[in-house]
Design a protein around this motif. Structure first.
Motif, mmCIF file in Angstrom:
data_model
loop_
_atom_site.group_PDB
_atom_site.id
_atom_site.type_symbol
_atom_site.label_atom_id
_atom_site.label_comp_id
_atom_site.label_asym_id
_atom_site.label_seq_id
_atom_site.Cartn_x
_atom_site.Cartn_y
_atom_site.Cartn_z
ATOM 1 N N ILE A 1 0.832 -1.205 0.000
ATOM 2 C CA ILE A 1 0.000 0.000 0.000
ATOM 3 C C ILE A 1 0.864 1.252 0.000
ATOM 4 C CG2 ILE A 1 -1.675 1.337 1.350
ATOM 5 C CD1 ILE A 1 -2.800 -1.343 2.379
ATOM 6 N N LEU A 2 1.878 1.267 0.851
ATOM 7 C CA LEU A 2 2.693 2.474 1.027
ATOM 8 C C LEU A 2 3.642 2.708 -0.140
ATOM 9 C CD1 LEU A 2 3.408 2.030 4.820
ATOM 10 C CD2 LEU A 2 2.093 3.889 3.778
ATOM 11 N N LEU A 3 4.019 1.690 -0.879
ATOM 12 C CA LEU A 3 4.809 1.939 -2.070
ATOM 13 C C LEU A 3 3.966 2.671 -3.110
ATOM 14 C CD1 LEU A 3 7.529 -0.091 -3.692
ATOM 15 C CD2 LEU A 3 5.678 0.674 -5.166
ATOM 16 N N GLU A 4 2.702 2.289 -3.212
ATOM 17 C CA GLU A 4 1.816 2.946 -4.172
ATOM 18 C C GLU A 4 1.352 4.319 -3.689
ATOM 19 O OE1 GLU A 4 1.300 2.061 -7.135
ATOM 20 O OE2 GLU A 4 2.157 0.051 -7.077
ATOM 21 N N ASN A 5 1.179 4.458 -2.391
ATOM 22 C CA ASN A 5 0.706 5.730 -1.827
ATOM 23 C C ASN A 5 1.467 6.014 -0.538
ATOM 24 O OD1 ASN A 5 -0.638 7.974 -0.954
ATOM 25 N ND2 ASN A 5 -2.690 7.086 -1.050
ATOM 26 N N PRO A 6 2.684 6.591 -0.657
ATOM 27 C CA PRO A 6 3.551 6.788 0.518
ATOM 28 C C PRO A 6 2.967 7.701 1.590
ATOM 29 C CG PRO A 6 4.795 7.021 -1.522
ATOM 30 C CD PRO A 6 3.353 6.985 -1.903
ATOM 31 N N THR A 7 2.003 8.543 1.231
ATOM 32 C CA THR A 7 1.440 9.479 2.211
ATOM 33 C C THR A 7 0.158 8.957 2.854
ATOM 34 O OG1 THR A 7 0.170 10.681 0.517
ATOM 35 C CG2 THR A 7 2.428 11.432 0.953
ATOM 36 N N GLU B 1 -7.605 10.273 -3.875
ATOM 37 C CA GLU B 1 -7.070 11.496 -3.275
ATOM 38 C C GLU B 1 -6.825 12.586 -4.303
ATOM 39 O OE1 GLU B 1 -3.530 10.610 -1.133
ATOM 40 O OE2 GLU B 1 -4.512 9.192 0.231
ATOM 41 N N ASN B 2 -6.355 12.198 -5.481
ATOM 42 C CA ASN B 2 -5.912 13.184 -6.462
ATOM 43 C C ASN B 2 -6.945 13.530 -7.528
ATOM 44 O OD1 ASN B 2 -2.854 13.692 -5.941
ATOM 45 N ND2 ASN B 2 -3.095 11.490 -5.697
ATOM 46 N N LYS B 3 -7.864 12.628 -7.783
ATOM 47 C CA LYS B 3 -8.839 12.871 -8.832
ATOM 48 C C LYS B 3 -10.283 12.823 -8.356
ATOM 49 C CE LYS B 3 -6.250 11.651 -12.995
ATOM 50 N NZ LYS B 3 -6.543 12.941 -13.647
ATOM 51 N N ASN B 4 -10.502 12.427 -7.102
ATOM 52 C CA ASN B 4 -11.848 12.387 -6.529
ATOM 53 C C ASN B 4 -12.812 11.596 -7.407
ATOM 54 O OD1 ASN B 4 -13.777 12.976 -4.562
ATOM 55 N ND2 ASN B 4 -14.465 14.823 -5.616
ATOM 56 N N LEU B 5 -12.383 10.393 -7.789
ATOM 57 C CA LEU B 5 -13.185 9.532 -8.643
ATOM 58 C C LEU B 5 -13.761 8.361 -7.863
ATOM 59 C CD1 LEU B 5 -10.784 9.271 -11.735
ATOM 60 C CD2 LEU B 5 -12.870 10.644 -11.579
ATOM 61 N N GLY C 1 5.393 4.418 -8.128
ATOM 62 C CA GLY C 1 3.998 4.024 -7.977
ATOM 63 C C GLY C 1 3.212 4.133 -9.277
ATOM 64 N N TYR C 2 2.140 3.361 -9.343
ATOM 65 C CA TYR C 2 1.308 3.338 -10.544
ATOM 66 C C TYR C 2 0.769 4.721 -10.875
ATOM 67 C CZ TYR C 2 -2.327 1.972 -13.851
ATOM 68 O OH TYR C 2 -3.112 1.861 -14.977
ATOM 69 N N TYR C 3 0.300 5.447 -9.867
ATOM 70 C CA TYR C 3 -0.296 6.757 -10.146
ATOM 71 C C TYR C 3 0.742 7.727 -10.711
ATOM 72 C CZ TYR C 3 -2.943 11.052 -9.715
ATOM 73 O OH TYR C 3 -3.571 12.237 -10.004
ATOM 74 N N ASP C 4 1.975 7.663 -10.218
ATOM 75 C CA ASP C 4 3.035 8.505 -10.774
ATOM 76 C C ASP C 4 3.281 8.158 -12.240
ATOM 77 O OD1 ASP C 4 3.610 10.077 -8.558
ATOM 78 O OD2 ASP C 4 5.031 8.638 -7.732
ATOM 79 N N ARG C 5 3.286 6.876 -12.557
ATOM 80 C CA ARG C 5 3.492 6.474 -13.948
ATOM 81 C C ARG C 5 2.303 6.871 -14.814
ATOM 82 N NH1 ARG C 5 4.309 0.925 -15.199
ATOM 83 N NH2 ARG C 5 3.142 0.288 -13.356
#
Length: 324
Positions: free
Chosen positions: A46-52, A190-194, A304-308
Motif C-alpha cells: 500500500i505504502l509503495l503505491e501511496n507513501p502518504t 485522493e488526487n482525482k476524486n473519482l 507508484g502506478y499513479y506517478d506512472r
C-alpha cells in the motif's frame, strides 16, 4: 485495514503514518527468506503505491485462533464507523457464510477491497457481491480485468516485488495484489476524486495495464541509470543483457549529454531510498532525453502506478516496470 500483527521495524516504514489496534496480538513470520509478518507485507504494498496514506490496522490474526469471524465483524464495523476512505482486507478468511457480515458490507458507505483465498476455497468477505474481490486467475497480455459485478482478476504472470523491504524474492498472492490495488485506488481517490468504477476503468484502459514488453536481448543497446556502476554483479548483468551501454550514475544525471539513439532507457536502482532521493531528477531526465531512446523500463518497481499514470498522460511517456 484488517490483517495480522506487525512491528514495522524496517527503515521503509520509518515516518509512515500507521496506527495499530491489536484485537489479537501475536507477531508471526514464516521463515528467514520471508522475514516480515503478513500485515507488514500488505502495508509495504500500500505504502509503495501511496507513501502518504494513513493506515489504521486492526490486527485479527495473532496468537489466538478460532474467533477470526467475530474479530473480522467487529473490526470492519469499527472501521466503517470511523468513516475511513477505503478498507483493505488482504485476508481470505475461510468462515461459513454470515448474513450479519454480508449486511454490514452491504450497508457500508466505505469501499471494501478484499482478497480471495489463494487455494480457491470460498472466503469472505471477498466472495460477497457487495465487496471488490481480488484474485489471480487468467493468462494473457493484460494485468487486470473485471469478472462479474465486483471481482477484479490479475494475470497469472503477475509477480510482486518487495525490494522496498530489501527482499530479493518475488512473490505471488491475492493478498499482495489486493494491497497494491488498494494503494493505487487510494491515490486516484485522493488526487482525482473519482469513484471506484471510474478508477478501474482508467486502469484497465491505460497502456500501463499491458504486461511489460521487456525481453532479454543482448543485441540491443541501452542507456543504463544505476546506483552501483562499479559493482561486479552489475557489470555482469550489463554484459549479459546489452551489446552497447551508456552507463550513468544516479547522482550524475544533470551532467549527462546523450549522443545517438538507444533501444532502451533502463533504470536499475536497487535501493528504495536512493530511488526516492533522486526521483524528481530522474523523472526530469527521462523526459529531457525522450528523443534518445525507444522504450523506458524500471527494473525494481519503486515508482507508484499513479506517478506512472500521470507521467504517461501529462508527458506522453510510458514507463514500464518489470513487476507489479
Amino acid at each position: 485495514m484488517i490483517d495480522s500483527d506487525a512491528i514495522f521495524q524496517h527503515p521503509f516504514f520509518y515516518g509512515k503514518k500507521i496506527e495499530i489496534k491489536r484485537m489479537n496480538p501475536g507477531y508471526c513470520i514464516k521463515n528467514k527468506n520471508f522475514p516480515f509478518s503478513h500485515a507488514e507485507y500488505v502495508c509495504a504494498c500500500i505504502l509503495l503505491e501511496n507513501p502518504t496514506s494513513e493506515i489504521l490496522l486492526y490486527n485479527i490474526i495473532g496468537g489466538n485462533a478460532g474467533n477470526e469471524g467475530e474479530l473480522l465483524y467487529r473490526s470492519l464495523e469499527a472501521l466503517i464507523e470511523k468513516n475511513v476512505d477505503i478498507i483493505n482486507i488482504s485476508l481470505g478468511v475461510e468462515i461459513p457464510f454470515s448474513k450479519e457480515l454480508y449486511d454490514l458490507c452491504k450497508k457500508s458507505p466505505v469501499p471494501i477491497v478484499a482478497a480471495h483465498a489463494n487455494n480457491n476455497q470460498t472466503a469472505y468477505p471477498a466472495s460477497y457481491d457487495n465487496v471488490i474481490g481480488i484474485r489471480r486467475e487468467f493468462d494473457g497480455n493484460v494485468i487486470l480485468k473485471r469478472s462479474g459485478n465486483q471481482n477484479l482478476l490479475l494475470n497469472n504472470k503477475t509477480y510482486v516485488s518487495f525490494k522496498q523491504l530489501d527482499q530479493e524474492h518475488l512473490m505471488q498472492g491475492n493478498s499482495w495484489y489486493t494491497a497494491k490495488l488498494t494503494g493505487i485506488i487510494s491515490c486516484f481517490r485522493e488526487n482525482k476524486n473519482l469513484g471506484i468504477e471510474d478508477i478501474v476503468d482508467l486502469i484497465m484502459s491505460s497502456s500501463l495495464n499491458q504486461i511489460s514488453s521487456v525481453k532479454q536481448n543482448n543485441s540491443e543497446n541501452a542507456i543504463l541509470v544505476t546506483n552501483r556502476s562499479d559493482n561486479q554483479r552489475q557489470k555482469e548483468f550489463i554484459k549479459q543483457c546489452f551489446s552497447k551501454v551508456h552507463i550513468i550514475d544516479i547522482n550524475n544525471l544533470e551532467a549527462q549529454k546523450i549522443v545517438g539513439y538507444y533501444d532502451k532507457l533502463f533504470i536499475d536502482i536497487d535501493k528504495y531510498s536512493d530511488f526516492m532521493s533522486a526521483k524528481k531528477d530522474l523523472l526530469n531526465f527521462v523526459y529531457d532525453i525522450r528523443d534518445a531512446y525507444k522504450h523506458c523500463y524500471i527494473r525494481y518497481p519503486f515508482l507508484g502506478y499513479y506517478d506512472r499514470y500521470r507521467f504517461l498522460t501529462e508527458k506522453g511517456i510510458l514507463i514500464e516496470q518489470l513487476y507489479f
